[in-house]
Scaffold this motif. Structure first.
Motif, short mmCIF file in Angstrom:
data_model
loop_
_atom_site.label_atom_id
_atom_site.label_comp_id
_atom_site.label_asym_id
_atom_site.label_seq_id
_atom_site.Cartn_x
_atom_site.Cartn_y
_atom_site.Cartn_z
N GLU A 69 -10.92 -10.86 -1.31
CA GLU A 69 -10.56 -10.06 -0.06
C GLU A 69 -11.83 -9.22 0.32
O GLU A 69 -12.25 -8.50 -0.05
CB GLU A 69 -9.49 -8.73 -0.41
CG GLU A 69 -8.16 -9.34 -0.99
CD GLU A 69 -7.05 -8.37 -0.50
OE1 GLU A 69 -6.11 -8.42 0.17
OE2 GLU A 69 -7.23 -7.16 -1.00
N SER A 120 -6.29 -9.54 6.68
CA SER A 120 -5.70 -9.85 8.01
C SER A 120 -4.87 -11.29 8.06
O SER A 120 -5.11 -11.77 9.12
CB SER A 120 -6.67 -9.89 9.08
OG SER A 120 -7.39 -8.55 9.27
N GLY A 132 -1.42 -7.35 3.48
CA GLY A 132 -0.99 -5.79 3.84
C GLY A 132 -0.10 -5.88 4.69
O GLY A 132 1.17 -6.02 4.67
N GLY A 133 -0.55 -5.36 6.01
CA GLY A 133 0.36 -5.05 7.34
C GLY A 133 1.37 -6.04 7.51
O GLY A 133 2.43 -5.84 7.75
N LYS A 164 0.88 -1.31 -0.06
CA LYS A 164 0.23 0.09 -0.09
C LYS A 164 0.92 1.23 0.10
O LYS A 164 1.79 1.34 -0.61
CB LYS A 164 -1.16 -0.08 1.19
CG LYS A 164 -1.82 -1.34 1.09
CD LYS A 164 -2.98 -1.41 2.21
CE LYS A 164 -3.64 -2.70 2.04
NZ LYS A 164 -4.65 -3.12 2.75
N GLY A 172 -7.36 -5.38 7.23
CA GLY A 172 -6.89 -4.39 8.11
C GLY A 172 -7.53 -4.31 9.51
O GLY A 172 -7.30 -3.38 10.37
N HIS A 178 -8.11 -3.36 -6.34
CA HIS A 178 -8.04 -3.37 -4.77
C HIS A 178 -9.35 -2.56 -4.22
O HIS A 178 -9.71 -1.58 -4.98
CB HIS A 178 -6.80 -2.94 -4.20
CG HIS A 178 -6.63 -3.30 -2.88
ND1 HIS A 178 -7.25 -2.58 -2.09
CD2 HIS A 178 -6.00 -4.43 -2.26
CE1 HIS A 178 -7.04 -3.11 -0.76
NE2 HIS A 178 -6.24 -4.03 -0.88
O1 LIG Z 1 -5.84 -5.32 1.74
C1 LIG Z 1 -4.99 -6.18 1.90
C2 LIG Z 1 -4.27 -6.91 0.95
O2 LIG Z 1 -4.42 -6.28 -0.49
C3 LIG Z 1 -5.11 -6.93 3.17
O3 LIG Z 1 -4.70 -5.97 4.17
P1 LIG Z 1 -4.10 -6.53 5.53
O4 LIG Z 1 -3.27 -7.73 5.53
O5 LIG Z 1 -3.42 -5.39 6.36
O6 LIG Z 1 -5.65 -6.76 6.27
#
Ligand SMILES: O=C(CO)COP(=O)(O)O
Length: 250
Positions: free
Chosen positions: A166, A212, A233-234, A11, A172, A94
């Protein structure tokens, strides 16, 4: 056999120096036989990342592209430009782009075609909001988004698409689908791809779960036959955590 794919979606995080330091940390460790490992970074870090992964099996992806090759589109980046940098993958559609930047199914489809035109592999994101889930519309939303994104592709192209399921409410938030629930939705997405492109294509398309995903839950998802990896993501931002995710996909 589909090769599992772990993709980190950074991101809007990391400077160029932070991005290259990350690759130095994960080199060798996030390279696991039989698992594809892709870092999707902000545009500014892409040239340095392409250099940094040379001689490794790590791949680099962008997080968006414009569907035109060039033109008066201030602030945009084309597939031709990404290919020129040596990028392999591009995330398309996304949910953050759909929600904050007015990305529509029609634009997603144009971007998927642009990616193939320039030899980039698309990671197409689909998924329902909490409201849609509660209204029992999860599968409908995923079907409509998937069919729209893949519209007009050849069978050969469709087989190379990576779909990322997703659920928006899981992004997140620390909340995840159960592995079984994710596998059910992903199985349904594969059925719909089969209905349009045939079973052979559907058997080749890789479908990831995202939302997540962490080192402590990746294995639950990967145990499901239909889940071919994760878009993270995170937990993809820290080198040690990213390495564990790739190891967890083995
Ligand atoms: O949007 C995401 C990956 O594209 C998922 O984000 P998180 O893993 O932070 O929940």
């Amino acid at each position: 056999m589909r090769t599992p794919i772990i993709a980190g979606n950074w991101k809007m995080f990391k400077t160029v120096a932070e991005a290259t330091a990350f690759i130095q940390e994960v080199k060798g460790k996030a390279e696991v036989d039989g698992v594809e490992s892709v870092i999707c970074a902000p545009y500014t870090s892409l040239p340095a990342l392409v250099q940094a992964v040379k001689g490794t099996t790590l791949k680099v992806g962008a997080q968006n592209l414009h569907w035109e090759d060039s033109g008066a589109f201030t602030g945009e980046i084309s597939g031709a430009m990404l290919k020129d940098l040596g990028v392999d993958y591009v995330i398309i559609g996304h949910s953050e782009r759909r929600a904050y930047f007015a990305e529509t199914d029609e634009n997603v489809n144009k971007k998927v075609h642009a990616a193939f035109k320039h030899g980039l592999l698309p990671i197409v994101c689909v998924g329902e909001s909490l409201e849609e889930r509660e209204a029992g519309k999860t599968k409908d939303v995923c079907r409509v988004q998937t069919e729209a994104a893949l519209q007009g592709l050849s069978a050969e192209q469709a087989a190379q698409v990576v779909v990322a399921y997703e659920p928006i409410w899981a992004i997140g938030t620390g909340k995840t689908s159960t592995a079984q629930d994710a596998a059910d939705v992903i199985g349904y997405i594969r059925e719909r791809i089969s209905a349009v492109f045939g079973g052979e294509v559907a058997g080749k398309v890789r479908i990831q779960y995202g939302g997540s995903v962490k080192p402590n839950n990746i294995r639950e998802f990967m145990q499901k036959e239909d889940i071919d990896g994760a878009l993270v993501g995170g937990a993809s931002l820290e080198p040690a955590s990213y390495v564990q995710l790739v190891e967890g996909a083995r």
